[in-house]
Design a protein around this motif. Structure first.
Motif, PDB file in Angstrom:
ATOM      1  N   GLY A  37      -6.300  -9.419  -3.663  1.00  0.00           N
ATOM      2  CA  GLY A  37      -5.175  -9.297  -2.747  1.00  0.00           C
ATOM      3  C   GLY A  37      -3.840  -9.591  -3.400  1.00  0.00           C
ATOM      4  O   GLY A  37      -2.826  -8.968  -3.075  1.00  0.00           O
ATOM      5  N   LEU A  38      -3.824 -10.540  -4.330  1.00  0.00           N
ATOM      6  CA  LEU A  38      -2.581 -10.858  -5.032  1.00  0.00           C
ATOM      7  C   LEU A  38      -2.033  -9.655  -5.790  1.00  0.00           C
ATOM      8  O   LEU A  38      -0.826  -9.497  -5.948  1.00  0.00           O
ATOM      9  N   VAL A  39      -2.929  -8.809  -6.273  1.00  0.00           N
ATOM     10  CA  VAL A  39      -2.520  -7.613  -7.005  1.00  0.00           C
ATOM     11  C   VAL A  39      -2.217  -6.468  -6.045  1.00  0.00           C
ATOM     12  O   VAL A  39      -1.203  -5.772  -6.167  1.00  0.00           O
ATOM     13  N   VAL A  40      -3.084  -6.285  -5.048  1.00  0.00           N
ATOM     14  CA  VAL A  40      -2.990  -5.135  -4.160  1.00  0.00           C
ATOM     15  C   VAL A  40      -1.752  -5.201  -3.269  1.00  0.00           C
ATOM     16  O   VAL A  40      -1.029  -4.214  -3.108  1.00  0.00           O
ATOM     17  N   GLN A  41      -1.473  -6.366  -2.694  1.00  0.00           N
ATOM     18  CA  GLN A  41      -0.449  -6.450  -1.658  1.00  0.00           C
ATOM     19  C   GLN A  41       0.960  -6.084  -2.126  1.00  0.00           C
ATOM     20  O   GLN A  41       1.625  -5.251  -1.487  1.00  0.00           O
ATOM     21  N   PRO A  42       1.478  -6.668  -3.223  1.00  0.00           N
ATOM     22  CA  PRO A  42       2.831  -6.266  -3.618  1.00  0.00           C
ATOM     23  C   PRO A  42       2.903  -4.824  -4.105  1.00  0.00           C
ATOM     24  O   PRO A  42       3.922  -4.158  -3.921  1.00  0.00           O
ATOM     25  N   ILE A  43       1.816  -4.334  -4.718  1.00  0.00           N
ATOM     26  CA  ILE A  43       1.816  -2.945  -5.197  1.00  0.00           C
ATOM     27  C   ILE A  43       1.835  -1.982  -4.021  1.00  0.00           C
ATOM     28  O   ILE A  43       2.608  -1.012  -4.000  1.00  0.00           O
ATOM     29  N   VAL A  44       0.981  -2.237  -3.015  1.00  0.00           N
ATOM     30  CA  VAL A  44       0.980  -1.391  -1.822  1.00  0.00           C
ATOM     31  C   VAL A  44       2.341  -1.457  -1.131  1.00  0.00           C
ATOM     32  O   VAL A  44       2.898  -0.432  -0.716  1.00  0.00           O
ATOM     33  N   GLY A  45       2.904  -2.664  -1.013  1.00  0.00           N
ATOM     34  CA  GLY A  45       4.210  -2.803  -0.389  1.00  0.00           C
ATOM     35  C   GLY A  45       5.299  -2.069  -1.159  1.00  0.00           C
ATOM     36  O   GLY A  45       6.131  -1.366  -0.567  1.00  0.00           O
ATOM     37  N   TYR A  46       5.280  -2.199  -2.478  1.00  0.00           N
ATOM     38  CA  TYR A  46       6.288  -1.546  -3.332  1.00  0.00           C
ATOM     39  C   TYR A  46       6.220  -0.029  -3.193  1.00  0.00           C
ATOM     40  O   TYR A  46       7.244   0.635  -2.991  1.00  0.00           O
ATOM     41  N   PHE A  47       5.019   0.527  -3.290  1.00  0.00           N
ATOM     42  CA  PHE A  47       4.892   1.981  -3.237  1.00  0.00           C
ATOM     43  C   PHE A  47       5.060   2.522  -1.823  1.00  0.00           C
ATOM     44  O   PHE A  47       5.555   3.646  -1.646  1.00  0.00           O
ATOM     45  N   SER A  48       4.670   1.745  -0.800  1.00  0.00           N
ATOM     46  CA  SER A  48       4.877   2.241   0.558  1.00  0.00           C
ATOM     47  C   SER A  48       6.367   2.294   0.893  1.00  0.00           C
ATOM     48  O   SER A  48       6.791   3.125   1.706  1.00  0.00           O
ATOM     49  N   ASP A  49       7.179   1.422   0.274  1.00  0.00           N
ATOM     50  CA  ASP A  49       8.631   1.513   0.442  1.00  0.00           C
ATOM     51  C   ASP A  49       9.178   2.818  -0.130  1.00  0.00           C
ATOM     52  O   ASP A  49      10.230   3.296   0.299  1.00  0.00           O
ATOM     53  N   ARG A  50       8.471   3.374  -1.099  1.00  0.00           N
ATOM     54  CA  ARG A  50       8.966   4.544  -1.829  1.00  0.00           C
ATOM     55  C   ARG A  50       8.158   5.811  -1.558  1.00  0.00           C
ATOM     56  O   ARG A  50       8.351   6.825  -2.214  1.00  0.00           O
ATOM     57  N   THR A  51       7.238   5.754  -0.616  1.00  0.00           N
ATOM     58  CA  THR A  51       6.378   6.895  -0.292  1.00  0.00           C
ATOM     59  C   THR A  51       6.966   7.681   0.867  1.00  0.00           C
ATOM     60  O   THR A  51       7.483   7.099   1.816  1.00  0.00           O
ATOM     61  N   TRP A  52       6.883   8.995   0.792  1.00  0.00           N
ATOM     62  CA  TRP A  52       7.189   9.816   1.948  1.00  0.00           C
ATOM     63  C   TRP A  52       6.319  11.065   1.916  1.00  0.00           C
ATOM     64  O   TRP A  52       6.405  11.873   0.996  1.00  0.00           O
ATOM     65  N   THR A  53       5.439  11.205   2.892  1.00  0.00           N
ATOM     66  CA  THR A  53       4.543  12.347   3.002  1.00  0.00           C
ATOM     67  C   THR A  53       4.635  12.889   4.421  1.00  0.00           C
ATOM     68  O   THR A  53       5.404  12.395   5.240  1.00  0.00           O
ATOM     69  N   ARG A  54       3.823  13.871   4.720  1.00  0.00           N
ATOM     70  CA  ARG A  54       3.793  14.426   6.084  1.00  0.00           C
ATOM     71  C   ARG A  54       3.345  13.367   7.091  1.00  0.00           C
ATOM     72  O   ARG A  54       3.655  13.473   8.275  1.00  0.00           O
ATOM     73  N   LEU A  55       2.609  12.361   6.617  1.00  0.00           N
ATOM     74  CA  LEU A  55       2.185  11.263   7.491  1.00  0.00           C
ATOM     75  C   LEU A  55       3.191  10.114   7.527  1.00  0.00           C
ATOM     76  O   LEU A  55       2.976   9.127   8.217  1.00  0.00           O
ATOM     77  N   GLY A  56       4.285  10.214   6.774  1.00  0.00           N
ATOM     78  CA  GLY A  56       5.243   9.131   6.721  1.00  0.00           C
ATOM     79  C   GLY A  56       5.085   8.315   5.456  1.00  0.00           C
ATOM     80  O   GLY A  56       4.561   8.793   4.445  1.00  0.00           O
ATOM     81  N   ARG A  57       5.533   7.066   5.480  1.00  0.00           N
ATOM     82  CA  ARG A  57       5.418   6.226   4.287  1.00  0.00           C
ATOM     83  C   ARG A  57       4.451   5.068   4.467  1.00  0.00           C
ATOM     84  O   ARG A  57       3.868   4.605   3.485  1.00  0.00           O
ATOM     85  N   ARG A  58       4.234   4.589   5.665  1.00  0.00           N
ATOM     86  CA  ARG A  58       3.257   3.512   5.887  1.00  0.00           C
ATOM     87  C   ARG A  58       1.895   4.065   6.292  1.00  0.00           C
ATOM     88  O   ARG A  58       0.858   3.544   5.877  1.00  0.00           O
ATOM     89  N   ARG A  59       1.868   5.118   7.113  1.00  0.00           N
ATOM     90  CA  ARG A  59       0.615   5.598   7.683  1.00  0.00           C
ATOM     91  C   ARG A  59      -0.411   6.097   6.668  1.00  0.00           C
ATOM     92  O   ARG A  59      -1.617   5.938   6.903  1.00  0.00           O
ATOM     93  N   PRO A  60      -0.010   6.691   5.534  1.00  0.00           N
ATOM     94  CA  PRO A  60      -1.045   7.070   4.549  1.00  0.00           C
ATOM     95  C   PRO A  60      -1.862   5.870   4.075  1.00  0.00           C
ATOM     96  O   PRO A  60      -3.080   5.994   3.843  1.00  0.00           O
ATOM     97  N   TYR A  61      -1.214   4.723   3.942  1.00  0.00           N
ATOM     98  CA  TYR A  61      -1.924   3.524   3.481  1.00  0.00           C
ATOM     99  C   TYR A  61      -2.838   2.978   4.585  1.00  0.00           C
ATOM    100  O   TYR A  61      -3.921   2.465   4.297  1.00  0.00           O
TER     101      TYR A  61
END
Length: 506
Positions: A57-81
């Motif tokens: 979790g220590l590795v996954v959480q900041p990475i998921v948070g960092y990339f979800s801030d910068r993601t944009w798809t047809r599903l949005g930026r949070r919903r793909p995760y």
């Protein structure tokens, strides 16, 4: 330029996925120690078997948070995760109760916890993205409500299957009972479809809209922006890294030469690694290197002041919760019911009662979820959180003195009040101090103070129970109770601070 006010049902839909997430999380928390013990784990070894999950979790959480801030798809930026995590978590829930050996169960826990974090971590940022500040308390309260409902049913399932449907809650040595297996199967299905509901029924603002909201907010509140000197910040990062590395190396050496519990290596070697990363990134920043790696590590240092103060509150409250999740089964079966024979009917009846206890505290959390914001408006967030955590701490400590099933349920009422507050009040206090462009990342880093106490609980509590308490797990719950009361007292020192513009610090 302001976010629109969402209706009750829109907030309902965007929070509904938490029902499935907590359904799976409750099954994991209430039954993992039971599965480990059934597969042959000793009581003193159970905490370390939990350790892989929080390290991941220590590795996954900041990475998921960092990339979800910068993601944009047809599903949005949070919903793909949300969706990816739900698929992986559901698969792990089907595998966990069919683990043939202890190491397979421990590995599955690792995968399951990481997958749950992939879905869960962006949900907190989802509230910050979609809701105006005046609605965020309601948004977090709605999440708490679904967490409580999902956890009630998830925790109760093994008891329901064995007592209402007739599935066996006993099995030959080394085999997981059918009541537990079918609970995990149902959990996998509920997890996926609840998260899918939120993915389909919710919408997100575009990156351009969020940037406009943030610009308008900063214009309306210019006093909240504080630019920190870059050179001084780099030097602080280097010095902090040196201190962490020295402490980590020194304590690891003491553990080695004094032949202390080897699980302590995990905690202090981890501290050594973080210290080295801080020193490395400080040197890269001097050379004007700017990438995802340097931003992720640097922003750990540059947390808003409110977040740093809340970190201590989170640490001790979640330390208490993990002591409860790890040791309640062993404490209740051994201290209250007087048995450790995992094949006996008495043991399995007692273990089933633990799931009922967990059901009660989650049900109480769901019941009071919308009452705590009312109390907070009449008093303050700090007082409300202090009061709730004191109820929880007293509830944990009281288990030592109880000898009846009804008494154990009453103890869980206090824990449920604390749980409802832990899931909402700190996030309501935090959200206003975070820049929207880094909402996901900082919510991920804030979850460090959920994960780190799990690592500490898994490394320290096993050592304390073995060395000082004659392998009596009930004392771990007492320690957890006092830790929860301490976290409530630490809430009083949390103050609203000016927001740090971390973009200028890179």
């Amino acid at each position: 330029m302001q976010k629109r006010t969402l209706s009750f049902w829109e907030i309902w839909n965007m929070s509904f996925g938490f029902l499935g997430i907590q359904f799976g999380f409750a099954l994991q928390n209430a039954n993992t120690s039971r599965i480990f013990e059934t597969l042959g784990a000793n009581v003193e070894d159970i905490p370390i078997l939990w350790i892989a999950a929080p390290v991941t979790g220590l590795v996954v959480q900041p990475i998921v948070g960092y990339f979800s801030d910068r993601t944009w798809t047809r599903l949005g930026r949070r919903r793909p995760y949300f969706l990816i995590g739900a698929i992986l978590s559901s698969i792990a829930l089907f595998i966990m109760p069919n683990s043939p050996t202890l190491w397979v169960a421990a590995g599955t826990l690792w995968i399951m916890d990481a997958s749950i974090n992939i879905s869960m971590e962006p949900f907190r940022a989802f509230v910050g993205d979609n809701l105006h500040e005046r609605q965020r308390t309601l948004g977090f309260a709605m999440q708490s409500f679904f967490i409580g409902i999902g956890a009630v049913v998830g925790s109760l399932l093994p008891y329901m299957f064995s007592n209402w449907i007739g599935l066996s809650n006993t099995a030959p040595e080394g085999i997981i009972p059918d009541s537990v297996k079918w609970s995990f199967y149902v959990g996998g299905v509920v997890f996926f479809f609840a998260v899918l509901w939120t993915v389909v029924k919710s919408r997100e603002y575009s990156p351009e809209q969020l940037a406009a909201f943030e610009k308008a907010h900063q214009k309306a509140h210019p006093e909240r922006v504080e630019v920190v000197d870059k050179e001084s910040n780099i030097n602080t990062q280097f010095i902090s890294g040196v201190v962490m590395a020295v402490i980590g190396l020194g304590v690891s050496a003491i553990v080695y030469f004094r032949d202390l519990t080897k699980e302590l290596y995990i905690l202090f070697i981890g501290l050594l690694i973080i210290g080295v990363l801080f020193m490395l990134v400080s040197q890269l920043r001097k050379k004007e290197v700017r990438n995802g790696f340097t931003i992720i590590i640097t922003d750990m240092l540059n947390m808003p002041a409110t977040m740093k103060q809340l970190a201590w509150v989170q640490f001790f409250s979640w330390f208490a919760l993990f002591s409860m999740w790890i040791y309640t089964t062993q404490a209740v079966t051994g201290h209250v019911f007087g048995t450790r024979d995992t094949t006996s009917e008495l043991y399995n009846d007692a273990a089933d009662w633990v799931t009922v206890m967990f059901t009660v505290y989650n049900g109480v959390a769901a019941a009071v979820a919308f009452l705590l914001p009312v109390l907070a408006r009449r008093t303050s967030n700090k007082f409300t959180h202090l009061l709730a955590l004191c109820f929880g701490g007293i509830g944990l400590i009281s288990i030592y003195f109880l000898s009846s099933k009804v008494g154990l349920l009453l103890a869980m009422v206090g824990v449920g009040i604390a749980w409802a507050s832990i899931l909402s009040i700190p996030y309501a206090m935090l959200s206003g101090s975070l820049p929207s462009a880094k909402m996901g990342y900082y919510m991920g880093v804030f979850n460090f103070f959920i994960v780190i106490p799990q690592i500490v609980a898994a490394t320290i509590l096993g050592f304390l129970v073995k060395e000082f308490f004659n392998n009596e797990p009930i004392y771990a719950l007492i320690i957890g109770g006092f830790a929860m009361i301490l976290s409530g007292l630490l809430t009083l020192r949390v103050k609203t601070q000016k927001q740090i513009n971390v973009t200028e610090q890179q």
